[in-house]
Design a protein around this motif. Structure first.
Motif, PDB file in Angstrom:
ATOM      1  N   GLN A 256       1.003  -1.068   0.050  1.00 15.01           N
ATOM      2  CA  GLN A 256       0.093  -0.045  -0.015  1.00 15.01           C
ATOM      3  C   GLN A 256       0.866   1.312  -0.187  1.00 15.01           C
ATOM      4  O   GLN A 256       0.668   2.230  -0.622  1.00 15.01           O
ATOM      5  CB  GLN A 256      -0.787   0.140   1.235  1.00 15.01           C
ATOM      6  CG  GLN A 256      -1.985  -1.065   1.080  1.00 15.01           C
ATOM      7  CD  GLN A 256      -3.093  -0.700   0.313  1.00 15.01           C
ATOM      8  OE1 GLN A 256      -3.404   0.248  -0.088  1.00 15.01           O
ATOM      9  NE2 GLN A 256      -3.524  -1.939  -0.040  1.00 15.01           N
ATOM     10  N   VAL A 257       1.849   1.477   0.887  1.00 16.75           N
ATOM     11  CA  VAL A 257       2.560   2.462   1.223  1.00 16.75           C
ATOM     12  C   VAL A 257       3.644   2.703  -0.135  1.00 16.75           C
ATOM     13  O   VAL A 257       3.723   3.925  -0.603  1.00 16.75           O
ATOM     14  CB  VAL A 257       3.327   2.375   2.408  1.00 16.75           C
ATOM     15  CG1 VAL A 257       4.484   3.396   2.570  1.00 16.75           C
ATOM     16  CG2 VAL A 257       2.503   2.386   3.605  1.00 16.75           C
TER      17      VAL A 257
ATOM     18  N   MET B  46      -4.621   7.702   0.466  1.00 18.36           N
ATOM     19  CA  MET B  46      -4.430   7.443   1.763  1.00 18.36           C
ATOM     20  C   MET B  46      -4.370   8.858   2.500  1.00 18.36           C
ATOM     21  O   MET B  46      -4.427   8.822   3.673  1.00 18.36           O
ATOM     22  CB  MET B  46      -3.174   6.821   1.851  1.00 18.36           C
ATOM     23  CG  MET B  46      -3.156   5.330   1.228  1.00 18.36           C
ATOM     24  SD  MET B  46      -1.555   4.512   1.526  1.00 18.36           S
ATOM     25  CE  MET B  46      -0.536   5.032   0.201  1.00 18.36           C
TER      26      MET B  46
ATOM     27  N   TYR C 126      10.790   4.803   4.589  1.00 16.03           N
ATOM     28  CA  TYR C 126       9.730   4.256   5.611  1.00 16.03           C
ATOM     29  C   TYR C 126      10.545   2.855   5.590  1.00 16.03           C
ATOM     30  O   TYR C 126      11.021   2.292   4.748  1.00 16.03           O
ATOM     31  CB  TYR C 126       8.632   3.990   4.890  1.00 16.03           C
ATOM     32  CG  TYR C 126       7.609   5.088   4.331  1.00 16.03           C
ATOM     33  CD1 TYR C 126       6.596   5.570   5.272  1.00 16.03           C
ATOM     34  CD2 TYR C 126       7.842   5.935   3.304  1.00 16.03           C
ATOM     35  CE1 TYR C 126       5.987   6.467   4.921  1.00 16.03           C
ATOM     36  CE2 TYR C 126       7.293   6.913   2.999  1.00 16.03           C
ATOM     37  CZ  TYR C 126       6.056   7.259   3.999  1.00 16.03           C
ATOM     38  OH  TYR C 126       5.513   8.177   3.464  1.00 16.03           O
TER      39      TYR C 126
ATOM     40  N   HIS D 211       0.237  11.744   9.103  1.00 16.18           N
ATOM     41  CA  HIS D 211       0.065  11.124   8.018  1.00 16.18           C
ATOM     42  C   HIS D 211       0.288   9.432   8.140  1.00 16.18           C
ATOM     43  O   HIS D 211      -0.337   8.840   7.466  1.00 16.18           O
ATOM     44  CB  HIS D 211       1.076  11.522   6.769  1.00 16.18           C
ATOM     45  CG  HIS D 211       2.504  10.791   6.689  1.00 16.18           C
ATOM     46  ND1 HIS D 211       3.490  10.882   7.235  1.00 16.18           N
ATOM     47  CD2 HIS D 211       2.649   9.558   5.733  1.00 16.18           C
ATOM     48  CE1 HIS D 211       4.509  10.291   7.049  1.00 16.18           C
ATOM     49  NE2 HIS D 211       4.207   9.457   6.039  1.00 16.18           N
ATOM     50  N   LEU D 212       0.981   9.108   9.284  1.00 16.68           N
ATOM     51  CA  LEU D 212       1.077   7.653   9.484  1.00 16.68           C
ATOM     52  C   LEU D 212      -0.270   7.186  10.079  1.00 16.68           C
ATOM     53  O   LEU D 212      -0.751   5.966   9.913  1.00 16.68           O
ATOM     54  CB  LEU D 212       2.225   7.332  10.420  1.00 16.68           C
ATOM     55  CG  LEU D 212       3.281   7.209   9.646  1.00 16.68           C
ATOM     56  CD1 LEU D 212       4.659   6.795  10.601  1.00 16.68           C
ATOM     57  CD2 LEU D 212       3.747   6.559   8.313  1.00 16.68           C
TER      58      LEU D 212
ATOM     59  N   LEU E 202      -2.489   6.663   7.051  1.00 14.35           N
ATOM     60  CA  LEU E 202      -2.128   5.254   6.791  1.00 14.35           C
ATOM     61  C   LEU E 202      -2.800   4.190   7.542  1.00 14.35           C
ATOM     62  O   LEU E 202      -3.390   3.330   6.834  1.00 14.35           O
ATOM     63  CB  LEU E 202      -0.481   5.169   6.841  1.00 14.35           C
ATOM     64  CG  LEU E 202       0.231   5.608   5.394  1.00 14.35           C
ATOM     65  CD1 LEU E 202       1.551   5.446   6.007  1.00 14.35           C
ATOM     66  CD2 LEU E 202      -0.013   4.690   4.463  1.00 14.35           C
TER      67      LEU E 202
END
Length: 147
Positions: A20-21, A30, A92, A135-136, A139
Motif C-alpha cells: 500500500q505505502v 491515503m 519508510y 500521515h502515518l 495510513l
C-alpha cells in the motif's frame, strides 16, 4: 539525523502494508492533502521511478516531483521530493513485530540546496512536521479500514 520522525503500529502483515505505502499512485487515497499523482517516466515501483504529486495546501495547489530512491520489498521504501531548491529524503522501514502487526518507522531529512534556504531550513522543517505529523495515522486508518 532525521528532521522528521514517526512510528506507528498497523494491524496488517508487513507485505500488505508495504504494498500500500510503496505505491505512489495510492497516495491520493491515503492522504487527505494529495489530490492527484502523475507518473513522469516509464519506471514503476522501483528506484528511479518519478512522479508528480499535487497537494492542496490551505488555499493553493502545489506540485512536487517525487522519485523512488529505495525499494526493498516488505522492508524499506525511500523517496526524494524536490521543490523550489529544497530536497527532502523520506524513508519508510517496515518490521513485522507480531503475527499480523507491522511497525512502520518514518524518517524525513530536509536538505536545502541553496545558501538562502539553509537559513530557512528550521522554518521549512517545522512546516513539514505540521504537514506530515498525522500521515502515518491516516495510513493506519486507511490500511486497517480495508480489512
Amino acid at each position: 539525523m532525521a528532521d522528521i520522525f514517526e512510528k506507528v503500529l498497523i494491524e496488517a502483515p508487513a507485505k500488505e502494508v508495504f504494498e500500500q505505502v510503496a505505491d505512489p499512485e495510492k497516495a491520493k487515497d491515503m492522504f487527505v492533502s494529495v489530490t492527484k499523482v502523475e507518473r513522469l517516466n516509464d519506471k514503476v515501483k522501483e528506484p528511479g521511478a518519478k512522479y508528480r504529486e499535487y497537494r492542496q495546501l490551505s488555499n493553493r495547489k502545489v506540485g512536487t516531483d517525487v522519485e523512488i530512491t529505495e525499494y526493498q520489498p516488505f522492508e524499506i521504501y525511500g523517496l526524494t521530493s524536490q521543490a523550489n531548491g529544497m530536497k527532502v529524503n523520506y524513508r519508510y522501514s517496515f518490521k513485522e513485530v507480531q503475527d499480523g502487526w507491522t511497525e512502520i518507522t518514518f524518517e524525513g531529512t530536509v536538505i536545502p540546496e541553496k545558501l538562502i534556504l539553509k537559513l530557512t531550513k528550521p522554518i521549512v522543517t517545522r512546516m513539514l512536521i505540521r504537514e506530515e505529523k498525522d500521515h502515518l495515522i491516516y495510513l493506519k486508518k486507511f490500511i486497517e479500514g480495508e480489512h
